[in-house]
Scaffold this active site. Structure first.
Site, PDB file in Angstrom:
ATOM      1  N   HIS A 107       0.882  -1.182   0.000  1.00 59.61           N
ATOM      2  CA  HIS A 107       0.000   0.000   0.000  1.00 59.61           C
ATOM      3  C   HIS A 107       0.918   1.230   0.000  1.00 59.61           C
ATOM      4  CE1 HIS A 107      -3.478   2.381   0.541  1.00 59.61           C
ATOM      5  NE2 HIS A 107      -3.842   2.060   1.760  1.00 59.61           N
TER       6      HIS A 107
ATOM      7  N   HIS B  18      -2.250  -1.919 -10.011  1.00 57.74           N
ATOM      8  CA  HIS B  18      -3.216  -1.372  -9.069  1.00 57.74           C
ATOM      9  C   HIS B  18      -4.463  -2.236  -9.092  1.00 57.74           C
ATOM     10  CE1 HIS B  18      -5.714   1.514  -6.948  1.00 57.74           C
ATOM     11  NE2 HIS B  18      -4.595   2.074  -6.570  1.00 57.74           N
TER      12      HIS B  18
ATOM     13  N   ASP C 143       2.761   5.738  -6.803  1.00 57.57           N
ATOM     14  CA  ASP C 143       4.008   5.624  -6.043  1.00 57.57           C
ATOM     15  C   ASP C 143       5.252   5.520  -6.904  1.00 57.57           C
ATOM     16  OD1 ASP C 143       2.960   5.812  -3.515  1.00 57.57           O
ATOM     17  OD2 ASP C 143       2.377   3.709  -3.488  1.00 57.57           O
TER      18      ASP C 143
HETATM   19  N1  CMC Z   1       4.994  -6.468 -10.784  1.00 58.78           N
HETATM   20  C1  CMC Z   1       4.907  -7.660 -11.414  1.00 58.78           C
HETATM   21  N2  CMC Z   1       3.786  -8.364 -11.539  1.00 58.78           N
HETATM   22  C2  CMC Z   1       2.673  -7.841 -10.976  1.00 58.78           C
HETATM   23  C3  CMC Z   1       2.693  -6.603 -10.307  1.00 58.78           C
HETATM   24  C4  CMC Z   1       3.903  -5.917 -10.222  1.00 58.78           C
HETATM   25  N3  CMC Z   1       3.966  -4.730  -9.600  1.00 58.78           N
HETATM   26  N4  CMC Z   1       1.446  -6.336  -9.843  1.00 58.78           N
HETATM   27  C5  CMC Z   1       0.692  -7.364 -10.211  1.00 58.78           C
HETATM   28  N5  CMC Z   1       1.422  -8.274 -10.906  1.00 58.78           N
HETATM   29  C6  CMC Z   1       0.942  -9.503 -11.539  1.00 58.78           C
HETATM   30  C7  CMC Z   1       0.679 -10.598 -10.520  1.00 58.78           C
HETATM   31  O1  CMC Z   1       1.825 -11.409 -10.322  1.00 58.78           O
HETATM   32  C8  CMC Z   1      -0.455 -11.337 -11.166  1.00 58.78           C
HETATM   33  O2  CMC Z   1       0.075 -12.125 -12.194  1.00 58.78           O
HETATM   34  P1  CMC Z   1      -0.560 -13.595 -12.498  1.00 58.78           P
HETATM   35  O3  CMC Z   1      -1.947 -13.316 -12.986  1.00 58.78           O
HETATM   36  O4  CMC Z   1       0.333 -14.188 -13.520  1.00 58.78           O
HETATM   37  O5  CMC Z   1      -0.542 -14.327 -11.203  1.00 58.78           O
HETATM   38  C9  CMC Z   1      -1.282 -10.234 -11.842  1.00 58.78           C
HETATM   39  O6  CMC Z   1      -0.322  -9.198 -12.125  1.00 58.78           O
HETATM   40  C10 CMC Z   1      -2.397  -9.677 -10.984  1.00 58.78           C
HETATM   41  O7  CMC Z   1      -1.827  -9.277  -9.735  1.00 58.78           O
HETATM   42  P2  CMC Z   1      -2.593  -9.300  -8.362  1.00 58.78           P
HETATM   43  O8  CMC Z   1      -1.605  -9.415  -7.256  1.00 58.78           O
HETATM   44  O9  CMC Z   1      -3.701 -10.297  -8.420  1.00 58.78           O
HETATM   45  O10 CMC Z   1      -3.252  -7.853  -8.378  1.00 58.78           O
HETATM   46  P3  CMC Z   1      -3.861  -7.110  -7.127  1.00 58.78           P
HETATM   47  O11 CMC Z   1      -4.951  -6.273  -7.639  1.00 58.78           O
HETATM   48  O12 CMC Z   1      -4.189  -8.068  -6.036  1.00 58.78           O
HETATM   49  O13 CMC Z   1      -2.630  -6.236  -6.607  1.00 58.78           O
HETATM   50  C11 CMC Z   1      -1.167  -4.454  -6.182  1.00 58.78           C
HETATM   51  C12 CMC Z   1      -2.538  -4.871  -6.741  1.00 58.78           C
HETATM   52  C13 CMC Z   1      -1.066  -2.920  -6.190  1.00 58.78           C
HETATM   53  C14 CMC Z   1      -1.044  -4.930  -4.713  1.00 58.78           C
HETATM   54  C15 CMC Z   1      -0.059  -5.089  -7.069  1.00 58.78           C
HETATM   55  O14 CMC Z   1      -0.177  -4.630  -8.392  1.00 58.78           O
HETATM   56  C16 CMC Z   1       1.340  -4.823  -6.519  1.00 58.78           C
HETATM   57  O15 CMC Z   1       1.811  -5.579  -5.663  1.00 58.78           O
HETATM   58  N6  CMC Z   1       2.039  -3.741  -7.004  1.00 58.78           N
HETATM   59  C17 CMC Z   1       3.320  -3.391  -6.477  1.00 58.78           C
HETATM   60  C18 CMC Z   1       3.157  -2.640  -5.178  1.00 58.78           C
HETATM   61  C19 CMC Z   1       2.651  -1.228  -5.422  1.00 58.78           C
HETATM   62  O16 CMC Z   1       3.147  -0.504  -6.279  1.00 58.78           O
HETATM   63  N7  CMC Z   1       1.678  -0.807  -4.582  1.00 58.78           N
HETATM   64  C20 CMC Z   1       1.144   0.547  -4.640  1.00 58.78           C
HETATM   65  C21 CMC Z   1      -0.284   0.570  -5.032  1.00 58.78           C
HETATM   66  S1  CMC Z   1      -0.822   2.232  -5.437  1.00 58.78           S
HETATM   67  C22 CMC Z   1      -0.745   3.102  -3.986  1.00 58.78           C
HETATM   68  C23 CMC Z   1      -1.712   2.644  -2.981  1.00 58.78           C
HETATM   69  O17 CMC Z   1      -2.907   2.613  -3.262  1.00 58.78           O
HETATM   70  O18 CMC Z   1      -1.269   2.367  -1.871  1.00 58.78           O
END
Ligand code: CMC
Length: 427
Positions: free
Chosen positions: A267, A306, A362
């Site tokens: 987050h 996201h 971010d």
């Molecule tokens: N790098 C590489 N792969 C990713 C990333 C990433 N940053 N984010 C998602 N994926 C992949 C993930 O491995 C999955 O692949 P597969 O379908 O093959 O298993 C797919 O994309 C979907 O990911 P998810 O984890 O199911 O997506 P989510 O909606 O649960 O997660 C997130 C959203 C923001 C937690 C995630 O994108 C992430 O971990 N990003 C990096 C951390 C980040 O930048 N966070 C800040 C968010 S914005 C500020 C805030 O609101 O706090």
């Protein structure tokens, strides 16, 4: 048969049910009538992480993740970032409308009146280790405010709620600045209420011996960043504030839960993690290898992806503009080059395109904060300052919402069936 309804046939029993559809949703509790036997609990939905569940109705923030739209109370984020002050946006979020000139003046005076904290809080902060993470300090001190203002528990009184909300908005920069000074072993600088909200915060953070040369461009850049972070509907930390607040605890405790949620690297902590990632990459030539590792499951590209935005995060677009203004003042952050190249390569890569992974808020914010002189572990504190009006607006909305009750999800029990206790000598 009404058009706005869903017809469900339960193939276990052959029975058919009619469930109303309103605002694009069905009520999960309407499914409870679907049973296989009279003593059956009724059908539930299974939705870990609330991937497809609206937990509230809200009039505060609108996001269209596919089209990259973000609006506070109907106003596009781009216009607010360009034309409003942070306190104006806070008023908009917390009260519901943009203030008139007179309302803004009164609001600004009221906030200034509450910027000081009890001196015991300085003693309290001194108790933290020199290397304590500033988010841990913020979390602890905001929670502790409930002991300084025990009247805050009267959450049924609108005037009381208003007072506590203003207290939090006004004191957050003071506490955040004190946490910064503590980390550096510097004496605390008390609020100067002749300064505006942002200038006062910057002064409390950076002034040494009363000497601090304010840079208006950097201050406005910080203000825009705080505006961009001010609310983001039902994200993890806001959901934490709502869930904890739904127990009718005081707002200081509820908001400290939000700060705790924001602390996490998935987050608010992501901006800190982006800088660590850029440091780890070190050089543009190492980017392809890094991307390969991410694609192979060896970590994430921090600052990308996201839950809601499946296109470019509108805040990330605005932040790139802010970065230009800031770097024109401070000189280029060498990591920016790595970040720009990383973004270019990732956006062209099929892995990221297929999963609709774009830079989020971010990705660039940390680089700007660093150029402004904030250490990486402080970035999430700045995010928290920005998010404060959003948390407070959502907390109030939750309390006034007649549909809300104490948050209490259901579970699917997967443990053992009943079994007799086994004495220790027989285990
Ligand atoms: N790098 C590489 N792969 C990713 C990333 C990433 N940053 N984010 C998602 N994926 C992949 C993930 O491995 C999955 O692949 P597969 O379908 O093959 O298993 C797919 O994309 C979907 O990911 P998810 O984890 O199911 O997506 P989510 O909606 O649960 O997660 C997130 C959203 C923001 C937690 C995630 O994108 C992430 O971990 N990003 C990096 C951390 C980040 O930048 N966070 C800040 C968010 S914005 C500020 C805030 O609101 O706090």
């Amino acid at each position: 048969m009404p058009q706005d309804s869903l017809t469900i046939t339960d193939n276990r029993t052959g029975r058919t049910y009619e469930v109303p559809v309103a605002e694009g949703t069905v009520r999960a509790t309407d499914l409870r009538q679907i049973k296989v036997a009279d003593d059956d609990f009724g059908l539930m939905t299974y939705d870990p992480a609330f991937m497809n569940t609206a937990a509230c109705r809200s009039a505060i923030t609108y996001i269209d993740g596919d089209r990259g739209i973000l609006r506070y109370r109907g106003y596009p984020i781009e216009q607010l970032a360009e034309r409003a002050s942070f306190l104006e946006v806070a008023y908009l979020l917390m009260v519901g409308e943009l203030p008139t000139r007179q309302q803004l003046d009164t609001w600004t005076d009221t906030v200034k009146y509450h910027t000081y904290v009890h001196t015991n809080i300085t003693k309290f902060l001194e108790g933290f280790r020199y290397d304590a993470h500033p988010m841990g300090m913020l979390l602890g001190v905001v929670g502790a405010l409930s002991t300084f203002y025990p009247d805050a528990k009267h959450i049924d009184d609108p005037a009381n709620r208003e007072l506590q909300r203003v207290r939090l908005l006004a004191k957050a920069p003071t506490i955040a600045a004190f946490a910064f000074r503590h980390s550096r072993g510097l004496p605390f600088v008390f609020p100067d209420n002749d300064l505006d909200y942002i200038a006062n915060f910057v002064n409390m953070t950076f002034s040494i011996g009363g000497r601090h040369k304010p840079n208006k461009v950097l201050q406005r850049a910080l203000e825009i960043l705080l505006i961009l972070h001010a609310d983001h509907e039902q994200n993890c930390s806001t959901s934490a504030v709502r869930a904890v607040g739904s127990s009718h605890v005081d707002p200081f405790s509820a908001v400290s839960a939000g700060i705790a949620a924001l602390y996490g690297p998935l987050h608010g902590g992501a901006n800190e993690a982006v800088l660590a990632m850029l440091d780890e990459i070190g050089d543009k030539k190492n980017i392809p290898a890094f991307i390969k590792e991410v694609k192979g499951g060896g970590g994430r590209l921090m600052g990308f992806g996201h839950r809601v935005y499946k296109s470019y995060d509108p805040r990330a677009k605005l932040i790139k503009k802010v970065a230009d203004d800031v770097f024109a003042q401070t000189g280029l952050n060498p990591k920016l080059e790595i970040a720009l190249e990383l973004e270019r390569i990732a956006l062209e890569d099929e892995y990221f395109a297929k999963r609709k992974l774009y830079p989020n808020v971010d990705f660039y914010s940390g680089l700007i904060y660093q150029a402004m002189g904030y250490p990486t572990e402080y970035f999430t504190v700045l995010f928290a300052l920005g998010r404060m009006p959003g948390w407070l607006a959502q907390w109030e909305e939750m309390l006034l919402d007649k549909d809300q009750k104490i948050a209490r999800p259901r579970q699917i029990y997967t443990g053992k069936d009943e079994r007799p206790f086994v004495p220790i000598e027989k285990r």
